[in-house]
Every structure is written in C-alpha cells, then in structure tokens.
Write a protein that holds these residues in place. Structure first.
Motif, short mmCIF file in Angstrom:
data_model
loop_
_atom_site.label_atom_id
_atom_site.label_comp_id
_atom_site.label_asym_id
_atom_site.label_seq_id
_atom_site.Cartn_x
_atom_site.Cartn_y
_atom_site.Cartn_z
N TRP A 187 4.06 0.37 17.84
CA TRP A 187 2.81 1.12 18.02
C TRP A 187 2.28 1.74 16.72
CZ3 TRP A 187 7.33 2.04 20.84
CH2 TRP A 187 7.38 1.37 22.08
N SER A 188 2.81 1.31 15.59
CA SER A 188 2.34 1.85 14.31
C SER A 188 2.57 0.81 13.21
CB SER A 188 3.08 3.14 13.96
OG SER A 188 4.46 2.89 13.74
N ARG A 189 1.87 1.01 12.11
CA ARG A 189 2.05 0.11 10.97
C ARG A 189 1.73 0.86 9.68
NH1 ARG A 189 -0.69 -5.67 11.15
NH2 ARG A 189 0.96 -5.84 12.75
N ASN A 190 2.54 0.60 8.66
CA ASN A 190 2.32 1.16 7.32
C ASN A 190 2.19 0.02 6.33
OD1 ASN A 190 3.80 3.24 8.95
ND2 ASN A 190 3.56 4.45 7.07
N THR A 191 1.26 0.16 5.39
CA THR A 191 1.08 -0.83 4.33
C THR A 191 1.15 -0.12 2.98
OG1 THR A 191 -0.33 -2.18 5.75
CG2 THR A 191 -0.40 -2.63 3.38
N VAL A 192 2.05 -0.59 2.14
CA VAL A 192 2.30 0.04 0.84
C VAL A 192 1.97 -0.95 -0.27
CG1 VAL A 192 4.05 1.08 -0.66
CG2 VAL A 192 4.15 1.45 1.83
N HIS A 193 1.22 -0.49 -1.26
CA HIS A 193 0.96 -1.28 -2.48
C HIS A 193 1.53 -0.51 -3.67
CE1 HIS A 193 -1.91 -3.25 0.19
NE2 HIS A 193 -2.10 -4.18 -0.73
N ILE A 194 2.38 -1.18 -4.43
CA ILE A 194 3.00 -0.59 -5.63
C ILE A 194 2.59 -1.42 -6.83
CG2 ILE A 194 5.19 -0.18 -6.82
CD1 ILE A 194 6.45 0.22 -4.01
N TYR A 195 2.09 -0.75 -7.86
CA TYR A 195 1.70 -1.43 -9.10
C TYR A 195 2.26 -0.66 -10.29
CZ TYR A 195 -1.73 -3.67 -6.04
OH TYR A 195 -2.33 -4.36 -5.02
N VAL A 196 2.91 -1.39 -11.20
CA VAL A 196 3.51 -0.79 -12.38
C VAL A 196 3.12 -1.62 -13.60
CG1 VAL A 196 5.66 -0.10 -13.52
CG2 VAL A 196 5.49 0.01 -11.01
N ASP A 197 2.48 -0.99 -14.58
CA ASP A 197 2.10 -1.67 -15.81
C ASP A 197 3.35 -2.26 -16.46
OD1 ASP A 197 1.52 -2.00 -18.76
OD2 ASP A 197 -0.45 -1.24 -18.15
N THR A 198 3.28 -3.53 -16.83
CA THR A 198 4.46 -4.22 -17.36
C THR A 198 4.84 -3.78 -18.76
OG1 THR A 198 3.04 -6.03 -18.12
CG2 THR A 198 4.05 -6.27 -15.95
N ILE A 224 4.06 -4.14 0.70
CA ILE A 224 5.01 -4.01 1.80
C ILE A 224 4.26 -3.64 3.07
CG2 ILE A 224 7.06 -2.78 2.62
CD1 ILE A 224 7.49 -2.02 -0.43
N THR A 225 4.54 -4.36 4.12
CA THR A 225 4.05 -3.99 5.45
C THR A 225 5.25 -3.74 6.33
OG1 THR A 225 2.05 -5.33 5.21
CG2 THR A 225 2.68 -4.69 7.44
N TYR A 226 5.33 -2.55 6.91
CA TYR A 226 6.49 -2.26 7.75
C TYR A 226 6.08 -1.53 9.02
CZ TYR A 226 6.66 2.64 6.06
OH TYR A 226 6.39 3.96 5.78
N GLU A 227 6.91 -1.68 10.02
CA GLU A 227 6.70 -1.02 11.31
C GLU A 227 8.04 -0.48 11.79
OE1 GLU A 227 5.07 -3.96 13.88
OE2 GLU A 227 3.28 -4.29 12.64
N ASN A 228 8.06 0.75 12.18
CA ASN A 228 9.28 1.32 12.76
C ASN A 228 9.28 1.22 14.28
OD1 ASN A 228 10.65 2.12 10.38
ND2 ASN A 228 9.23 3.84 10.16
N ASP A 229 8.14 0.81 14.84
CA ASP A 229 8.02 0.60 16.28
C ASP A 229 6.80 -0.28 16.51
OD1 ASP A 229 5.60 2.33 16.50
OD2 ASP A 229 7.03 3.92 16.02
#
Length: 343
Positions: free
Chosen positions: A318-329, A311-316
C-alpha cells in the motif's frame, strides 16, 4: 571585524606609489562612518581567497616597495612590484606565478596584511593554498566532524588515507588541524572547503522542500549530505528494485542491475525539479529560495558526470518509495531525492 574604512583608506594612500614614495603606515583611525562592521560572508564560489581575506591581495597590489620589504626578501619584492606594474594580482594562484613566491612567501604577505589591518580575525588566513574566512572555517569543521564515511571518500577520491585519518581523528576544532592531518594536501583541503560552502543556496532549497507539510498520502525528502552506501545497500521487505551506474564492482548493492551510462547534469536537475513539483513546491517555497537553489544546482552540475542508484522499494503493498542518488565522479558533490506515496 575588519575595519573596512581604515583598510580602504590605507589602500587609497598606497595606490600608485613606488619604492620609498609613500606614507609608511596606514592612518591610525578613520571617520566613524567608514568603520562599519562587515558580517562574515561564506565563500560560495571556487576561489582561493575569501572576501574577508581579500586584503592580502590589496596589500600585495598596493603596498610600497619599502613596506613590502619589511615582510619579504628584497628580490621577492622586486619581482612582485615589477609584475603588478603590468596587471594586478587577482588570486593566490596568480601571486604564486611570480618567481620566488611560494607558500612561505604567501604567509609572509598574509602577516604583513594582518599587521597593517588589511585583514583581521574575520580572515583565518592561508590554509593549504586557500585563504579562508572565519565563517568558512566554521563550515569546514562542521562538515568534517559530521560527514559520513562514504561521502567523505567521494569528496576525497585521491586521498583515501587522508579520509580515513580524518574519520579516525575527529572531532576537530580548527581548519588548520584538518589541513595538518596526514594525507590531506592542497587539493584535498580545497575539495573539503568546496563541499562545505559552495552549495548553501541548494541546501536552503532542500530544507524548504523538506519542510513542506505532508498530507499523509505523499511527500518528498531532498538531501545534500547523506550516506549513500547505507541507503543504496538497505534491504526492503516487499519490493526492492535497484538500478545503479558508475559504481566500483565492490560498491554495487546486492541484486542491483547495472545501467551502462552515467547520469549527466540534465538528469540530476530534472530529478530535483520533479521532487520540487511532487510536493507542489511553488505553493510552499518562496521564489527567491527556489530560484537561488536551482541556479546553484545548475552551476554545480554543469558539464559534470554522476554515479549513483535509482531505487524503488515497498515495505507493503500500500505504499511506494522512489530514491534517486547522484554523486559527482570527481569531486563528490551529491544530491538525493526520495518521493513516496501511501494509500
């Protein structure tokens, strides 16, 4: 605490003895130097006997026929003694291969081991097919009482009703209460134990990464336990790009694109390393914590496949957040990284 010296001395007296050829009870005492207390040790590998409970195996491997006969039927004792003459027992699963040995007989062996001081209060005992320590129990209870819905269902992929029942019945105070919950069996309980105890070195690394001071313009957060569904389904004001893989159709966040391939161990390890490097981890995290954590991650991800989202998200602007989620199947082992920058 277990009287290690006394138990070991008892073992030395029992080794090699056949039916009726040994002292019938362990010594009353041992030299003070041999009675050093041993701190509880959390079980960190996928075994079925905690170190503090290893006296159950010692008892099965070394007690005389007449001692074993106090706690087990004679035909069971005969089978145990005949088998151990070939190879010693190394696990509860190994003991269970002996004819007539099942859960009830294992509990009888545990009782004999406890009575003769091969184990004590540091070993809670055999619960749903695994012998757990007091420290294991504390970790198991803490996990089940605090884990999020989405993670618990991933840890128990084949025990959906059991997960629901745990969520509805918590808080728990003992591991036995958890094991006694409807829908929880040997496999489910072992999955819970593993989730609670096997990743502690990695969790220590994540704690160290999260403690790296931020300079206000960038940072990283790493998590072992989290509610991936709420994180993945959250909406953001300015930009909200999501790519997911391996999720059930009903679990795909709105607007996410679908990647056909699952993540593998290399991808998960590379992302954790990236988050570590992002905050200049080598300058802030001790080499011991770093190396132990990465080795733990390697062991837990080797040969595994992972579902998740990026996930890449920005609330404005002038900033950016990048989230990586991994779950063993298969077993629900999960990691999350979030890196961010701001102008």
């Amino acid at each position: 605490m277990r009287r290690i010296g006394s138990a070991l001395l008892a073992v030395s007296m029992l080794v090699g003895c056949g039916p009726g050829t040994q002292a019938e009870t362990p010594p009353e005492s041992a030299p003070a130097a041999e009675q050093q207390q041993q701190a509880p040790i959390l079980t960190t590998t996928n075994v079925d006997v905690a170190i503090e409970c290893s006296g159950i195996l010692e008892f099965a491997n070394t007690a005389s026929y007449s001692l074993l006969d106090r706690y087990l039927p004679s035909n069971v004792v005969t089978n145990l003694v005949n088998r151990r003459a070939t190879t010693p027992f190394t696990s509860l699963a190994d003991l269970s291969t002996v004819p007539l040995v099942g859960p009830a007989r294992l509990k009888q062996l545990e009782g004999g081991a406890r009575t003769l001081d091969f184990i004590d209060a540091d070993c809670v005992g055999i619960v749903d097919g695994i012998a757990i320590s007091r420290d294991d129990q504390t970790a198991i209870v803490a996990l089940v009482n605090s884990i999020d819905d989405s993670e618990l269902h991933d840890v128990l992929p084949n025990a959906w009703n059991g997960a629901v029942n745990l969520l509805n019945a918590r808080p728990f105070t003992t591991a036995q209460q958890i094991a006694d919950t409807a829908g929880i069996g040997d496999v489910s309980f072992r999955n819970i134990r593993n989730s609670a105890t096997l990743s502690r070195p990695l969790e220590a690394l994540f704690t160290a990464i999260n403690a790296v001071p931020s300079n206000g313009s960038y940072g990283a957060t790493t998590l072992r336990h989290f509610d991936w569904w709420n994180i993945a389904s959250a909406n953001h004001y300015y930009r909200d790009d999501k790519t997911c893989f391996g999720l059930e159709p009903t679990s795909i966040p709105y607007g996410a694109s679908i990647r056909p391939n699952l993540a593998d161990a290399a991808e998960v390890r590379a992302e954790v390393q990236r988050a570590f490097n992002y905050v200049n981890g080598n300058a802030h995290v001790s080499p011991t914590v770093r190396d132990a954590g990465l080795a733990n991650l390697n062991a837990l991800t080797q040969g595994r496949s992972f579902k998740g989202c990026i996930i890449t998200y920005e609330n404005d602007p002038w900033s950016r957040n990048t989230v990586h989620i991994y779950v063993d199947t298969t077993n629900g082992f999960s990691v999350m990284t979030e890196t961010w920058w701001a102008e």
